[in-house]
Design an enzyme around this catalytic site. Structure first.
Site, PDB file in Angstrom:
ATOM      1  CG  PHE A 106      -0.337   0.503   2.560  1.00 58.08           C
ATOM      2  CD1 PHE A 106      -0.407   1.645   2.869  1.00 58.08           C
ATOM      3  CD2 PHE A 106       0.005  -0.470   3.406  1.00 58.08           C
ATOM      4  CE1 PHE A 106       0.320   2.072   4.118  1.00 58.08           C
ATOM      5  CE2 PHE A 106       0.860  -0.355   4.532  1.00 58.08           C
ATOM      6  CZ  PHE A 106       0.748   1.184   5.123  1.00 58.08           C
ATOM      7  CE  LYS A 107       4.666   1.199   5.272  1.00 58.57           C
ATOM      8  NZ  LYS A 107       4.281  -0.141   5.322  1.00 58.57           N
ATOM      9  CG  ASP A 108       3.838   0.865  -4.628  1.00 59.36           C
ATOM     10  OD1 ASP A 108       5.076   1.313  -4.428  1.00 59.36           O
ATOM     11  OD2 ASP A 108       3.502  -0.383  -5.096  1.00 59.36           O
ATOM     12  N   GLY A 111       4.168   6.826  -1.252  1.00 60.73           N
ATOM     13  CA  GLY A 111       5.166   6.901  -1.895  1.00 60.73           C
ATOM     14  C   GLY A 111       5.308   7.711  -3.021  1.00 60.73           C
TER      15      GLY A 111
END
Ligand SMILES: *Cc1c(COP(=O)(O)O)cnc(C)c1O
Length: 432
Positions: A106-108, A111
């Site tokens: 999910f950090k995409d 980020g």
């Protein structure tokens, strides 16, 4: 929009200052002065909108005063180049699959958004190089490094705990080169986080280098995570279901905090559940009203191995420091490695759905915590193949690796060894 510090001892900042600085001068976390509710009309027709259209409305509420509409739209549309589907797992439990982006976690979303927004500010101001410091327990490093790869005017330093991230995770940020440097710290994730925090507080270092953070303390990383809560709701609404319970596997609590912001903007979520592994500081806080951080312990859900969740300050701030108000909206759950493994086995066997260890905490908290008539969504925060060895051991079957991940595996690891001693880290940064 002005941003105040949760410690309230620093002057308010503009969006640009908040994004570039990361942390306020009084060491508090930035909070937007107002959280704008979205109009009823938006909620009425949300199920007719695309993910990008929904996200742009949300982004406009947060950032619309500070970024021109066409630029913001471009940033949102570029960020969300992949889908976040809602998948039915059992009769009343749905998985929000957040792992379809470039690094399969999910950090995409945060980020990629932050990289583009910071890139915009640097270009606009003709600023000198900005250095992004990011401590990672695995997934942050890959999402941030890949999000920022090749962005002009920015250099990224990824600090990660030696031997404590999976090989696949490590390859995602140590093989990139260009403007990305990986520092392999002889210590724990907490040590990495402490090094980054010390760097921001060090006057001499900050005079020498323009430093910023891409951990979820940065508003440009954590606020965009609200996008997919709205999109999850839209997908559920299409099925004729409303007011879900949302369960978030939590470590530093950035992800769930973004969801709480969504609720404050009027998103119909009935309540939240924060699922922890044995690092259950928040769970204990809910039970006792006392927040006692403690050193993290290693678990199979390693991205949640956090002993002092940085966004706890934001949760407190959002609810005026009231334990009663927080407990009314968020409940907790805590699971051992054995329970996580058991859940993965069971869901694989019975539903033929492969959970990763983090998502397993989320699924189990719903399976145990949903009341009759409630429908729950858990955030499936990463692709199970990112934890291949662990997952294969647990389910006793091979897990195939998506091509996106295989491409990283072919790269060659390049990292610099670093001690957990701040003096060494500072010395390195002073001479790069
Ligand atoms: C980062 C991460 C988490 C924890 O998210 P927070 O925002 O730190 O609470 C959970 N699962 C996975 C797979 C992660 O990478």
């Amino acid at each position: 929009m002005k941003y105040y510090s949760t410690n309230r001892q620093a002057p308010e900042a503009t969006l640009e200052e908040a994004v570039v600085k990361g942390l306020a001068a009084d060491k508090g976390l930035f909070m937007p002065r107002t959280i704008k509710p979205l109009p009823q009309d938006f909620y009425d027709r949300i199920d007719t909108l695309s993910f990008q259209e929904i996200a742009y409305q949300v982004a406009d509420a947060f950032f619309g005063e500070d970024v021109p509409a066409d630029t913001l739209k471009q940033i949102v549309y570029d960020t969300l180049s992949f889908d976040v589907p809602l998948v039915k797992v059992t009769e009343n439990i749905y998985s929000l699959e957040l792992f379809h982006g470039p690094t399969l976690a999910f950090k995409d979303v945060g980020g990629r958004f932050m990289a583009r927004l910071l890139g915009y500010f640097i270009k606009k101001e003709g600023k000198k190089q900005v250095n992004v410091l990011v401590a990672t327990s695995g997934d942050t490093g890959s999402a941030v490094a890949n999000g920022f790869l090749g962005v002009e005017g920015i250099h990224v330093y990824v600090l990660y705990p030696k031997g404590k991230v999976s090989e696949i995770q490590e390859k995602q940020f140590t093989t990139l080169g260009q403007n990305i440097t990986a520092l392999e710290v002889d210590g724990t994730f907490d040590d990495c986080q402490a090094l980054v925090k010390s760097a921001f507080m060090d006057k001499e270092l900050n005079e020498h280098l323009q430093l910023t953070s891409a951990n979820s303390i940065n508003v440009a990383r954590f606020l965009p995570q609200a996008f997919y809560y709205f999109y999850a709701y839209a997908q559920l609404k299409k099925l004729g279901i409303s007011s879900p319970v949302i369960c978030v596997p939590s470590g530093n609590f950035g992800n769930i905090t973004a969801g709480l912001f969504g609720k404050h903007m009027g998103l119909p979520v009935s309540r939240f559940i924060a699922a922890n592994n044995r690092n259950d500081i928040f769970y204990q806080y809910l039970q006792t009203g006392v927040y006692s951080p403690r050193p993290s312990v290693a678990t199979i859900a390693n991205a949640m191995d956090v002993g002092d969740p940085s966004n706890f300050a934001r949760v407190l701030d959002l609810y005026g420091g009231s334990h009663a108000a927080i407990s009314a909206e968020i409940s907790g759950a805590t699971y051992t490695n054995e329970q996580i493994a058991e859940t993965m086995q069971q869901v694989w066997k019975e539903e033929h759905y492969l959970l990763d260890p983090h998502g397993a905490c989320g699924f189990r908290a719903l399976a145990e915590g949903l009341r009759p008539g409630e429908v729950g969504i858990f955030l499936e925060t990463a692709h199970p193949a990112k934890f291949k060895d662990t997952v294969e051991k647990i389910i006793g079957e091979p897990v195939s690796i998506p091509e996106k991940l295989q491409a990283f595996m072919r790269g060659e690891k390049q990292s610099l060894p670093m001690t957990k001693d701040f003096a060494d880290f500072k010395n390195y940064l002073m001479t790069v």
